[in-house]
Design a protein around this motif. Structure first.
Motif, PDB file in Angstrom:
ATOM      1  N   VAL A  32       0.927  -1.355  -0.236  1.00 39.04           N
ATOM      2  CA  VAL A  32      -0.122  -0.035   0.115  1.00 39.04           C
ATOM      3  C   VAL A  32       1.072   1.272  -0.083  1.00 39.04           C
ATOM      4  O   VAL A  32       1.824   1.415   0.780  1.00 39.04           O
ATOM      5  N   CYS A  33       0.643   2.258  -0.942  1.00 42.76           N
ATOM      6  CA  CYS A  33       1.383   3.324  -0.865  1.00 42.76           C
ATOM      7  C   CYS A  33       1.189   4.212   0.448  1.00 42.76           C
ATOM      8  O   CYS A  33      -0.047   4.612   0.648  1.00 42.76           O
ATOM      9  N   GLY A  34       2.498   4.336   0.942  1.00 46.60           N
ATOM     10  CA  GLY A  34       2.185   5.191   2.402  1.00 46.60           C
ATOM     11  C   GLY A  34       2.136   6.550   2.150  1.00 46.60           C
ATOM     12  O   GLY A  34       2.188   7.476   1.175  1.00 46.60           O
ATOM     13  N   GLU A 218      10.178   4.454  -6.957  1.00 38.30           N
ATOM     14  CA  GLU A 218      10.142   3.924  -5.474  1.00 38.30           C
ATOM     15  C   GLU A 218       9.573   2.623  -5.314  1.00 38.30           C
ATOM     16  O   GLU A 218       9.668   1.633  -4.796  1.00 38.30           O
ATOM     17  N   CYS A 219       7.972   2.786  -5.732  1.00 34.43           N
ATOM     18  CA  CYS A 219       7.027   1.815  -5.475  1.00 34.43           C
ATOM     19  C   CYS A 219       7.329   0.450  -6.345  1.00 34.43           C
ATOM     20  O   CYS A 219       7.069  -0.365  -5.792  1.00 34.43           O
ATOM     21  N   SER A 220       7.622   0.765  -7.605  1.00 33.98           N
ATOM     22  CA  SER A 220       7.781  -0.560  -8.363  1.00 33.98           C
ATOM     23  C   SER A 220       9.163  -1.222  -7.648  1.00 33.98           C
ATOM     24  O   SER A 220       9.250  -2.520  -7.580  1.00 33.98           O
ATOM     25  N   PRO A 243      -1.254   9.725 -12.095  1.00 38.18           N
ATOM     26  CA  PRO A 243      -0.366   9.026 -12.913  1.00 38.18           C
ATOM     27  C   PRO A 243       0.453   7.842 -12.012  1.00 38.18           C
ATOM     28  O   PRO A 243       0.996   6.999 -12.558  1.00 38.18           O
ATOM     29  N   HIS A 244       0.281   8.009 -10.496  1.00 40.33           N
ATOM     30  CA  HIS A 244       1.535   7.277  -9.725  1.00 40.33           C
ATOM     31  C   HIS A 244       1.273   5.793 -10.167  1.00 40.33           C
ATOM     32  O   HIS A 244       2.304   5.070 -10.594  1.00 40.33           O
ATOM     33  N   HIS A 245       0.026   5.206 -10.044  1.00 41.34           N
ATOM     34  CA  HIS A 245       0.111   3.744 -10.184  1.00 41.34           C
ATOM     35  C   HIS A 245       0.171   3.336 -11.736  1.00 41.34           C
ATOM     36  O   HIS A 245       0.636   2.056 -12.052  1.00 41.34           O
ATOM     37  N   GLU A 246      -0.460   4.042 -12.707  1.00 44.99           N
ATOM     38  CA  GLU A 246      -0.430   3.638 -14.090  1.00 44.99           C
ATOM     39  C   GLU A 246       1.104   3.603 -14.338  1.00 44.99           C
ATOM     40  O   GLU A 246       1.514   2.686 -14.957  1.00 44.99           O
ATOM     41  N   ASN A 247       1.973   4.662 -13.733  1.00 47.83           N
ATOM     42  CA  ASN A 247       3.413   4.690 -14.195  1.00 47.83           C
ATOM     43  C   ASN A 247       4.084   3.446 -13.497  1.00 47.83           C
ATOM     44  O   ASN A 247       5.031   2.807 -13.896  1.00 47.83           O
ATOM     45  N   GLU A 248       3.530   3.038 -12.223  1.00 47.90           N
ATOM     46  CA  GLU A 248       4.268   1.874 -11.548  1.00 47.90           C
ATOM     47  C   GLU A 248       3.940   0.560 -12.233  1.00 47.90           C
ATOM     48  O   GLU A 248       4.912  -0.097 -12.181  1.00 47.90           O
ATOM     49  N   VAL A 249       2.922   0.548 -12.981  1.00 46.16           N
ATOM     50  CA  VAL A 249       2.393  -0.560 -13.721  1.00 46.16           C
ATOM     51  C   VAL A 249       3.851  -0.417 -15.143  1.00 46.16           C
ATOM     52  O   VAL A 249       4.066  -1.621 -15.454  1.00 46.16           O
TER      53      VAL A 249
END
Ligand SMILES: [Zn+2]
Length: 476
Positions: A32-34, A218-220, A243-249
């Motif tokens: 989970v993104c903190g 960082e999350c990836s 964009p954060h999660h799209e970019n993580e993917v």
């Protein structure tokens, strides 16, 4: 424990409710993104943290072994700005560390106060710089990223399916994209993996010169390092989908990882139906709420709304939630009282097994579970708990068996952990005093006065029953 349950989850990626199938039987890996630690936590933070705390606790209740990871973003523009402001004139790198340490401590303090379980792992961005650099190198090698003028960008059009998480076509993405001056990207849709250092900013050495990572990388890196290249659940606020999660993917798949199977997003929080923002002057911190109300009251307010929907906060709704918490408190108190004092009512002493109420009581557990199995429908599950309270009050007021079930189910919501057992003594004294006065009035055959007191009790939410010379009370 053998896990043979069916939990359905709404997956943002497929936009469908899907049956949860773990990668490894009986286990759940969850990321989970903190928080970005630059300010005190507000109630939006509480909502998001609690939404995933309940998901985690329910998997545990269902017998899963959960590995829960929540990161800390401890380097970012907001932290740098705060450091310049709060520690003016000091060495910037030292000041950044002071800011992130200070606000992470406050965040932990309030998560503890609210009763949110600590993550199993809590990686910090600054501890992962080396690994982020290695990950970016892989993306360049795989030709989905390029270095340009000291920055490194991810080349969005090089991967398949960009936009699939946020459900956007390239046309839609293009209309929202822009190139900020100073950026050296080939395409307006490309995003930064590494940014060259600006004057005076904290920076790290890299093959592309001094700089710092972009936020998404960082999350990836942390999720795959701790949970593996493919893991079960990724969560965060709905505002992070793009964009954060799209970019993580994109980054993770670009590096050859399968990444998260289920994406869960919590809805945001509004204040009196308005967006919460410092600029609107309606910003409410966790401190403000927990000064006036118990953690259980705030949790009840959240539980009444499905995690994926926006939840509306108001002080009126907090008052309602507080009253609802008292229904539990009064019941626990009553059970304790009946046990301690002994009661002439036979049913109070009997356990549901003896009274044949066990199947009834267990049916509330079934209702609770089927609500939670259906994409964590906390509103319905909570209703099952309140139905159980009503049932116990009517059918088995002294039953510790029923109470144990209530406490066990309440644990899924993190309830009753803050010495909630027993209503506060002033309210209890007030109720008992009124009952004594009423009994005295009845003894004197002053039925008008007795009725007046009954009405008064009713006004404060208390129902009384006279049975075999004994007056018992419960919350209506
Ligand atoms: Zn993240």
């Amino acid at each position: 424990m053998e896990v043979c349950v069916s939990i359905k989850i709404y997956n943002t990626l497929t936009r469908k409710k899907e049956e949860f199938q773990p990668i490894k039987k009986g286990e759940v890996g969850m990321y989970v993104c903190g928080p970005t630690v630059y300010d005190v936590p507000h109630i939006g933070h509480a909502r998001s943290a609690y939404a995933f705390d309940v998901v985690r606790r329910y998997f545990i209740y269902r017998g899963y072994k959960v590995k829960f990871v929540r990161n800390v973003t401890d380097v970012d523009d907001k932290i740098i700005n705060k450091a310049k402001e709060e520690f003016k004139g000091e060495d910037l790198n030292g000041a950044i560390k002071k800011v992130s340490d200070k606000y992470l401590k406050v965040y932990h303090e309030y998560m503890k106060k609210l009763g949110i379980m600590s993550p199993d792992r809590e990686p910090k961005a600054t501890e992962y710089i080396e690994k982020m650099i290695d990950f970016i190198k892989i993306l360049i090698e795989r030709e989905v990223a390029y270095a340009s003028g000291g920055d490194v960008y991810f080349e969005v059009r090089k991967v398949n399916g960009y936009g699939k998480l946020s459900n956007q076509s390239f046309e839609m993405l293009e209309s929202g994209a822009r190139i900020v001056s100073g950026e050296n990207k080939k395409d307006q849709l490309d995003f930064a993996l590494w940014k060259s250092a600006k004057e005076g900013e904290s920076s790290w050495q890299s093959p592309w010169g001094n700089g710092r990572p972009g936020w998404h990388i960082e999350c990836s890196v942390m999720s795959s390092d701790i949970l593996g290249g493919e893991f079960d659940i990724h969560g965060g606020g709905i505002d992070l989908v793009f964009p954060h999660h799209e970019n993580e993917v994109a980054q993770s798949e670009g590096a050859g990882n399968k990444f998260a199977r289920y994406w869960i997003h919590n809805g945001l929080l509004t204040i009196n139906k308005e967006k919460m923002a410092k600029s609107l002057g309606n910003f409410i911190t966790m401190e403000e709420v927990l000064k006036k109300y118990s953690p259980d009251a705030l949790k009840l307010l959240f539980l009444k709304t499905h995690y994926a929907h926006p939840v509306d906060f108001s002080w009126e709704r907090m008052e309602e939630a507080k009253k609802a918490v008292e229904r539990f408190k009064i019941l626990f108190d009553k059970i304790g009282r009946l046990k301690a004092e002994g009661s002439r009512l036979k049913a109070d002493f009997m356990e549901p097994r003896d009274l044949n109420l066990e199947p009834d009581i267990n049916s509330f557990r079934v209702k609770f579970e089927s609500a939670m199995d259906d994409d964590f429908n906390t509103a319905e599950a909570l209703a099952a708990l309140f139905d159980l309270v009503t049932y116990i009050n009517k059918q088995a007021p002294g039953s510790s068996y029923a109470k144990d079930i209530l406490i066990e189910l309440g644990k899924v919501f993190g309830l009753f952990e803050h010495k909630a057992e027993g209503i506060d003594s002033s309210k209890k004294a007030e109720i008992e005093n009124l009952i004594n006065l009423r009994n005295a009035a009845r003894k004197n055959k002053d039925f008008k006065e007795a009725d007046r007191i009954r009405d008064k009790l009713s006004d404060i939410g208390i129902a009384i029953e006279d049975q075999k010379g004994e007056t018992t009370w419960r919350l209506k």
